[in-house]
Design a protein around this motif. Structure first.
Motif: not given
Lengths: 245, 307
Positions: A1, A90-93
């Motif tokens: 990100m 399970a995300s770009p955060v």
């Protein structure tokens, strides 16, 4: 990100978990007010107004403490009940953006109370420099209590326990110690214990900013707050794991 | 091309008596819908949590979209999305807020996120309640909101842990339609379910997991064929004992009822005998449901014998 995406991510967490609930349900805001302003009112009545500065310093300390500790309750809720944290992992955060976003969202709930308290402190004749100093203490105490919130959220087995732990720590940090009163009022043998509690230092610095004199040296106060923050963040880094093992 | 490859993947939780995953080997091709079937506690969610970088395995390897899910988790997280099991909506957010939170949290620009959110809400027939407090919605609508949060992300691979739990039959089909459409856009979908009809209708490939081990895998058709050469099932409601029925095929007895898995010849013979006795029976083709009960039921029996 990348940089801009990170900012968008941070804003989204703050907006949807902070501002939006605050606007939709003003009770959240009222809840932040309830305890600190109740104690302020009692002190005001009992002292015939004489203890107002102590009451304001105490209320400011308690509001910031609540906001920091609520982060722990919210994190526990998002993790255990809503499973939002599973989606976030399970995300770009990144964990830092998520936690900072949740912490900022909590600050949104307390913003009205903080504005009113700063207004009342200014009305008491605090100088711009004193208000600036108080703002700095607010920020430092917020980081300290937020890290305490992070730490206890990692231990909460369920959301009910998270609420109970939160209530207990709020009382322990902002009602029992000399937050609504001067540390000088305590028996001498209890003072070292009280001075080791970060909220005592914060309240003492607020009291100093309102011209009540510094019962504890400001340098010592800041040092205790910084040390408490570092210790809590260190403990959090050991305990909190973004990915479970 | 493979979207996921697991080799000898194992996971044993602290204080657990047996591994949650025990040497799982698994290949999932890109652009497919892959379903994991198994009883509660079989290891499906553990597998999904490891594959979605939420949990570390005890041993073995797992590569997702060409990246090591253990060592390259950060890079992998850019490419995946997850709908967890039994997730709850956040009070007092609306369905639209939930989808927007999910999209914008991933760094998407506002205009694009709003466009995609509206599409996700339309696709799952949530438009009428898009701006209603989620707390006021039924359980099924809430579940659709949770699924909608992953649906329009830019993830290449989406994990859905029991996405249709609590949904009525029509809503389930609506979710199936959307998953099929997503597959057509090239995305890979890995889901877990307890619904055999769902697995049969949706999956390009599936795996049955029992006690942490893969006990069957392949296309729904090949799993059925591999597990049983008996293409017909006969439900027998009365006038037969289990011993008598075993002469016609493989018998699975549940709650006092007998189900015989057999071939066409066996079904005909059993039918003739049933007519002679005036027994109540029902004949139908074998489903994945039967295969599942057959495999997992056998494994239960073996455990009882070992015990």
């Amino acid at each position: 990100m990348k940089g801009r995406q990170t900012l968008r991510s941070l804003w989204a967490i703050m907006y949807y978990l902070g501002f939006t609930p605050m606007i939709r349900n003003p009770l959240f805001v009222a809840f932040v007010f309830s305890q600190p302003f109740t104690l302020l009112f009692i002190l005001l009545v009992v002292s015939n107004g004489a203890a107002l500065p102590y009451g304001l310093a105490g209320a400011l300390t308690m509001v910031v403490t609540e906001l920091g500790l609520f982060v722990g309750t919210d994190l526990a809720s998002y993790k255990i009940q809503n499973r939002l944290q599973d989606m976030v992992v399970a995300s770009p955060v990144s964990p830092l953006v998520y936690m900072f976003g949740v912490a900022l969202s909590e600050l949104a709930f307390g913003a009205p109370a903080l504005v009113i308290l700063f207004g009342l402190i200014a009305e008491q004749g605090a100088t711009a420099a004193a208000l600036g100093s108080a703002f700095g203490v607010v920020m430092l105490l917020w980081v300290t209590t937020t890290s305490i919130g992070f730490f206890f959220s990692a231990y909460a087995p369920n959301t009910q326990n998270a609420f109970v732990i939160n209530g207990f720590i709020t009382t322990f940090l902002s009602v029992l110690p000399p937050v609504y009163y001067s540390v000088d009022a305590l028996p001498v043998y209890l003072r070292p214990l009280a001075e080791a509690i970060p909220t005592t230092e914060a309240a003492s610095l607020f009291q100093g900013a309102m011209g009540l004199g510094h019962t504890i040296a400001p340098v010592w106060g800041f040092a205790v707050l910084v040390a408490a923050t570092l210790v809590m963040l260190l403990l959090v880094s050991f305990r909190m794991k973004w990915r479970e093992s | 091309m493979l979207a996921l490859q697991a080799r000898a993947l194992s996971k044993t939780y602290r204080k657990a008596k047996r591994p949650a995953l025990d040497g799982v080997d698994l290949d999932v091709a890109s652009g497919q819908i892959f379903t994991m079937l198994g009883r509660n506690g079989a290891g499906k969610t553990t597998f999904l949590r490891i594959a979605s970088t939420q949990l570390l395995p005890s041993s073995g390897s797992i590569t997702v979209l060409g990246l090591d899910a253990v060592k390259q988790a950060k890079e992998l997280r850019e490419k995946i999305a997850m709908t967890p099991q039994e997730a709850e909506t956040v009070y007092p957010l609306t369905p639209r807020d939930h989808v927007l939170l999910s999209l914008r949290m991933r760094g998407m620009e506002k205009a694009e996120a709003e466009k995609r959110a509206q599409r996700a809400l339309d696709d799952l027939e949530l438009s009428d309640v898009a701006d209603t407090n989620s707390d006021w919605l039924s359980g099924g609508l809430k579940q659709r909101v949770i699924v909608a949060m992953a649906l329009r992300t830019d993830a290449e691979l989406i994990y859905l842990d029991e996405p249709s739990i609590g949904l009525d039959p029509l809503s389930r089909r609506k979710v199936w339609d959307q998953l099929t459409l997503l597959k057509k856009t090239g995305k890979t979908i890995i889901l877990t379910t307890h619904y055999m009809d769902e697995a049969e209708a949706l999956s390009d490939n599936l795996v049955i997991i029992d006690k942490g081990k893969v006990v069957a895998s392949g296309t729904p058709r090949s799993v059925k064929a591999a597990v049983t050469s008996r293409a017909t099932r006969v439900d027998v409601f009365d006038k037969f004992t289990q011993n008598e029925l075993e002469a016609y095929g493989h018998v699975v007895s549940i709650a006092g009822r007998h189900r015989v898995l057999t071939d066409a010849d066996g079904a005909r013979k059993l039918g003739d005998t049933a007519v002679e006795r005036g027994a109540s029976i029902a004949i139908a083709p074998v489903t994945l449901d039967d295969v599942f009960v057959d495999i997992v039921g056998e494994s239960e029996k073996e455990e009882e014998h070992e015990g």
